[in-house]
Design a protein around this motif. Structure first.
Motif, PDB file in Angstrom:
ATOM      1  N   THR A  55       0.857  -1.179   0.000  1.00 22.77           N
ATOM      2  CA  THR A  55       0.000   0.000   0.000  1.00 22.77           C
ATOM      3  C   THR A  55       0.889   1.224   0.000  1.00 22.77           C
ATOM      4  N   VAL A  56       0.704   2.095  -0.984  1.00 23.30           N
ATOM      5  CA  VAL A  56       1.507   3.309  -1.116  1.00 23.30           C
ATOM      6  C   VAL A  56       0.600   4.517  -0.910  1.00 23.30           C
ATOM      7  N   LEU A  57       0.932   5.337   0.095  1.00 19.24           N
ATOM      8  CA  LEU A  57       0.257   6.610   0.319  1.00 19.24           C
ATOM      9  C   LEU A  57       1.274   7.680  -0.011  1.00 19.24           C
ATOM     10  N   GLY A  58       1.223   8.222  -1.218  1.00 14.37           N
ATOM     11  CA  GLY A  58       2.272   9.128  -1.660  1.00 14.37           C
ATOM     12  C   GLY A  58       1.796  10.133  -2.674  1.00 14.37           C
ATOM     13  N   GLY A  59       2.763  10.868  -3.213  1.00 18.06           N
ATOM     14  CA  GLY A  59       2.442  11.969  -4.088  1.00 18.06           C
ATOM     15  C   GLY A  59       2.480  11.651  -5.560  1.00 18.06           C
ATOM     16  N   TYR A  60       3.105  10.529  -5.944  1.00 14.22           N
ATOM     17  CA  TYR A  60       3.240  10.218  -7.364  1.00 14.22           C
ATOM     18  C   TYR A  60       2.722   8.814  -7.639  1.00 14.22           C
ATOM     19  N   PRO A  61       1.908   8.654  -8.663  1.00 13.61           N
ATOM     20  CA  PRO A  61       1.433   7.297  -8.987  1.00 13.61           C
ATOM     21  C   PRO A  61       2.570   6.457  -9.545  1.00 13.61           C
ATOM     22  N   PRO A  62       2.886   5.327  -8.916  1.00 16.23           N
ATOM     23  CA  PRO A  62       3.957   4.461  -9.415  1.00 16.23           C
ATOM     24  C   PRO A  62       3.505   3.653 -10.625  1.00 16.23           C
ATOM     25  N   ALA A  63       4.466   3.011 -11.258  1.00 12.50           N
ATOM     26  CA  ALA A  63       4.181   2.181 -12.424  1.00 12.50           C
ATOM     27  C   ALA A  63       3.595   0.844 -11.989  1.00 12.50           C
ATOM     28  N   ALA A  64       3.423  -0.068 -12.941  1.00 13.14           N
ATOM     29  CA  ALA A  64       2.821  -1.378 -12.662  1.00 13.14           C
ATOM     30  C   ALA A  64       3.642  -2.141 -11.631  1.00 13.14           C
ATOM     31  N   TRP A  65       2.921  -3.013 -10.891  1.00 13.65           N
ATOM     32  CA  TRP A  65       3.565  -3.758  -9.812  1.00 13.65           C
ATOM     33  C   TRP A  65       3.300  -5.243  -9.940  1.00 13.65           C
ATOM     34  N   ALA A  66       4.233  -6.020  -9.367  1.00 16.03           N
ATOM     35  CA  ALA A  66       4.053  -7.473  -9.325  1.00 16.03           C
ATOM     36  C   ALA A  66       3.202  -7.890  -8.138  1.00 16.03           C
ATOM     37  N   SER A  67       2.979  -6.977  -7.201  1.00 14.28           N
ATOM     38  CA  SER A  67       2.244  -7.286  -5.982  1.00 14.28           C
ATOM     39  C   SER A  67       0.878  -7.876  -6.282  1.00 14.28           C
ATOM     40  N   ARG A  68       0.526  -8.921  -5.519  1.00 14.10           N
ATOM     41  CA  ARG A  68      -0.792  -9.541  -5.659  1.00 14.10           C
ATOM     42  C   ARG A  68      -1.887  -8.676  -5.040  1.00 14.10           C
ATOM     43  N   ASP A  69      -1.494  -7.696  -4.193  1.00 14.45           N
ATOM     44  CA  ASP A  69      -2.459  -6.845  -3.506  1.00 14.45           C
ATOM     45  C   ASP A  69      -1.851  -5.447  -3.424  1.00 14.45           C
ATOM     46  N   PHE A  70      -1.969  -4.688  -4.510  1.00 18.70           N
ATOM     47  CA  PHE A  70      -1.353  -3.368  -4.584  1.00 18.70           C
ATOM     48  C   PHE A  70      -2.424  -2.284  -4.538  1.00 18.70           C
ATOM     49  N   ARG A  71      -2.200  -1.270  -3.690  1.00 20.99           N
ATOM     50  CA  ARG A  71      -3.109  -0.122  -3.623  1.00 20.99           C
ATOM     51  C   ARG A  71      -2.282   1.161  -3.571  1.00 20.99           C
ATOM     52  N   PHE A  72      -2.749   2.165  -4.266  1.00 24.31           N
ATOM     53  CA  PHE A  72      -2.089   3.470  -4.254  1.00 24.31           C
ATOM     54  C   PHE A  72      -3.128   4.543  -3.987  1.00 24.31           C
ATOM     55  N   ARG A  73      -2.777   5.472  -3.090  1.00 21.56           N
ATOM     56  CA  ARG A  73      -3.632   6.634  -2.850  1.00 21.56           C
ATOM     57  C   ARG A  73      -2.754   7.869  -2.904  1.00 21.56           C
TER      58      ARG A  73
END
Length: 629
Positions: A55-73
């Protein structure tokens, strides 16, 4: 303190590691770590291959991930971050590692830690970036232009580390240091308030605040923290005897010993290859064919594709090879070979994560579990999922639902073709656990791809229904020529997929000269694939999924299997022989320069292959092979 330049030189010489490399090593040590990342987005990119929860709470949307459970806000300000963290609290203690790299003012750090604590498991690892800047002037209460690291350097002095196994150390890592902690606690807010305007006045002052150590001196302690996380949430399990837990067993096909029909010929990549390992095995006729049974269990939990857990006993699908299979899955933890079981080895003991088991979805009633041991493998779907579907239909009154991984359109189409009502399907999410009140499933003594008598009946019934009683190609019985088809994998090769035949286009050109139709099975509806196989007098194909459709060929059909190597050849021969086909095998040669560890791209000696195929076509029609006893 050292300057930026000296720090960089020390890192290159191996005396100072980078923060990126330290974090990368921690994530690599446990692919199932669940990670909370505060700040950035771009800074997370070096860790994009981490398969665990992120889970990423940050300022820039990251690229694609290998994570089976990825969330970005996306959050920018401290207020937005705190609001996002407050909304995360409802998820409970879910994270094993947190990386803090947002607002570095001291009171902002206090609130971040306060809100993150309820999200972290007790043995979680805390990482605070920018704890040891190369220049003490970078550590100020407010940004003052240039590179600013804030007041992270005060955390080692202000936080508590509770218990003998606690950790709170500042590491001299490039570019701006890292504070690592475990089992940390916050002091009263007033302690942070008292320091909110503080800043180190010299390099010596910064050194005293942080007391930095080399990563090499604490790496083993940090790994011990991660091991605590793993063992605290793990259940020791063992491979169990399925007979000890089954409440009902029905033998569908008994184990038999028989004489397997040998290939009509074996054409190696080079004439001198006849002595290579594996050739002798292909020529052996004495065979032991697996037993097939349906067994029923009560109050078990699914693990991965097709394993069942009863207490601490793990029940594998294959009776004889089960223990070795589970060991291989555990050794492949974090990779495809783990079969989504989550199995791992700790002190040479098989372990499962308790969190996944505790979150198992309750499923009442009697379920038939049909997911194959390779859910995306077309061939295993034919050999396991379709017979399972027929069992479900034949005994519909016994079962409440049909549970199967069927996310792909071709899987849904196959279930519809055999007659499964979508309303009866429980779509199997193989990454989660299910607590089944009662479950039945197909079990085999071992996996050999031999088509049993009951399975032949399933495929014959399906072919009759989909292809019709009078089939195109059946006129061969009266002397007319039947169809010749080549099952191509050219689309796979062009896409860069594994096991691509580099000169398949040349092979296709040669086969067209022998009146072969070129077929890409994946572009055709399932019923049309069956009709083609039933109509063919001669089938040529590259070893792979399409060749499993040989189960729909008429007995006595001539079939030439072209393989890239010996790995799958014997099992494929089991399939062809058990269906009574007049079959032969041609081998190509793998490209040693392909970096893949297995299933490399390969080449075929086209003139030799075409000569062998021509000989096969001209040979008298052999009698259909009998399965033997």
């Amino acid at each position: 303190m050292v300057s930026h330049i000296v720090w960089g030189e020390a890192m290159q010489e191996g005396r100072i590691e980078s923060t990126t490399e330290i974090v990368r090593s921690l994530l690599a040590s446990d692919p199932d770590l669940s990670v909370l990342w505060l700040g950035g987005g771009r800074e997370v990119q070096p860790y994009r291959d981490h398969p665990g929860r992120l889970t990423v709470l940050g300022g820039y949307p990251p690229a694609a991930w290998a994570s089976r459970d990825f969330r970005f806000r996306q959050v920018a300000s401290q207020a937005e971050l705190l609001q996002a963290l407050e909304q995360e609290v409802g998820r409970g203690p879910a994270y094993d590692l947190v990386f803090v790299d947002h607002d570095h003012r001291l009171m902002a750090l206090y609130d971040q830690i306060r809100l993150v604590q309820p999200l972290m498991r007790p043995e979680a690892l805390w990482l605070f970036d920018d704890a040891l800047p190369p220049d003490y002037r970078m550590a100020s209460p407010e940004p003052a232009g240039g590179w600013w690291t804030g007041q992270v350097c005060y955390l080692r002095e202000l936080l508590f580390a509770e218990g003998p196994e606690a950790l709170l150390e500042c590491v001299a890592s490039a570019a701006t240091g890292l504070l690592l902690g475990s089992r940390i606690a916050l002091p009263p807010r007033e302690a942070f308030e008292a320091r909110r305007g503080a800043a180190p006045q010299s390099a010596a002052d910064l050194q005293l605040l942080t007391r930095p150590v080399a990563w090499s001196s604490i790496e083993s302690r940090v790994q011990a923290v991660l091991m605590q996380r793993r063992t605290a949430g793990l259940l020791p399990v063992r491979s169990a005897d399925p007979e000890a837990h089954a409440i009902e067993t029905r033998i569908i096909d008994p184990m038999v010993r028989l004489e397997r029909r040998a290939p009509a010929f074996i054409c190696m990549a080079h004439p001198e290859d006849t002595e290579l390992p594996g050739v002798e095995r292909l020529l052996q006729t004495a065979r032991r064919v697996h037993e097939k049974r349906i067994q029923t269990y009560a109050d078990v939990i699914t693990v991965g594709y097709d394993q069942l857990l009863s207490g601490s006993d793990l029940i594998p699908r294959y009776l004889e090879s089960g223990p070795a299979t589970l060991q291989r899955m555990a050794q492949a933890h974090g990779s495809h070979g783990n079969a989504d079981t989550g199995l791992l080895l700790h002190n040479n003991t098989l372990m499962l994560e308790r969190n996944r088991l505790d979150a198992a979805l309750p499923v009442p009633g009697h379920t038939f579990l049909a997911t194959p041991d390779e859910p995306l493998n077309y061939g295993m779907w034919l050999l396991l999922a379709l017979p399972a579907a027929q069992e479900f239909l034949d005994h519909r009154d016994r079962y409440d639902r049909f549970m199967c991984y069927c996310d792909r359109p071709w899987q849904k189409a196959m279930l519809a073709a055999i007659g499964i009502d979508p309303a009866d399907i429980l779509s199997h999410d193989v990454k989660r656990a299910y607590a089944l009140e009662r479950v039945s499933m197909i079990r085999c003594s071992f996996r050999d791809l031999y088509v049993t008598e009951s399975e032949k009946q399933v495929f014959a019934r399906l072919a009759t229904r989909l292809a019709g009683e009078t089939l195109p190609g059946d006129e061969t019985a009266s002397g007319q020529a039947g169809r010749r088809i080549f099952l191509s994998r050219l689309a796979h090769t062009r896409s860069g997929s594994y096991r691509g035949l580099m000169n398949e286009e040349e092979l296709i050109a040669g086969l067209r000269g022998l009146d072969f139709e070129i077929i890409d099975p994946e572009t055709l509806p399932f019923a049309e694939q069956i009709r083609l196989m039933r109509a063919a007098d001669v089938v040529v194909g590259l070893g792979g999924a399409g060749m499993f459709n040989a189960v729909f060929c008429r007995p006595g059909t001539k079939l030439v299997d072209i393989e890239s190597g010996m790995v799958f050849a014997d099992a494929h021969c089991n399939l062809f022989a058990s269906m009574g086909l007049d079959y032969a095998v041609i081998f190509g040669e793998e490209d040693a320069s392909d970096p893949r560890p297995s299933q490399k791209r390969w080449r075929l000696d086209i003139p030799r292959a075409l000569e062998a195929i021509t000989t096969m076509i001209a040979a008298p029609q052999a009698e259909a092979a009998q399965p033997g006893t």
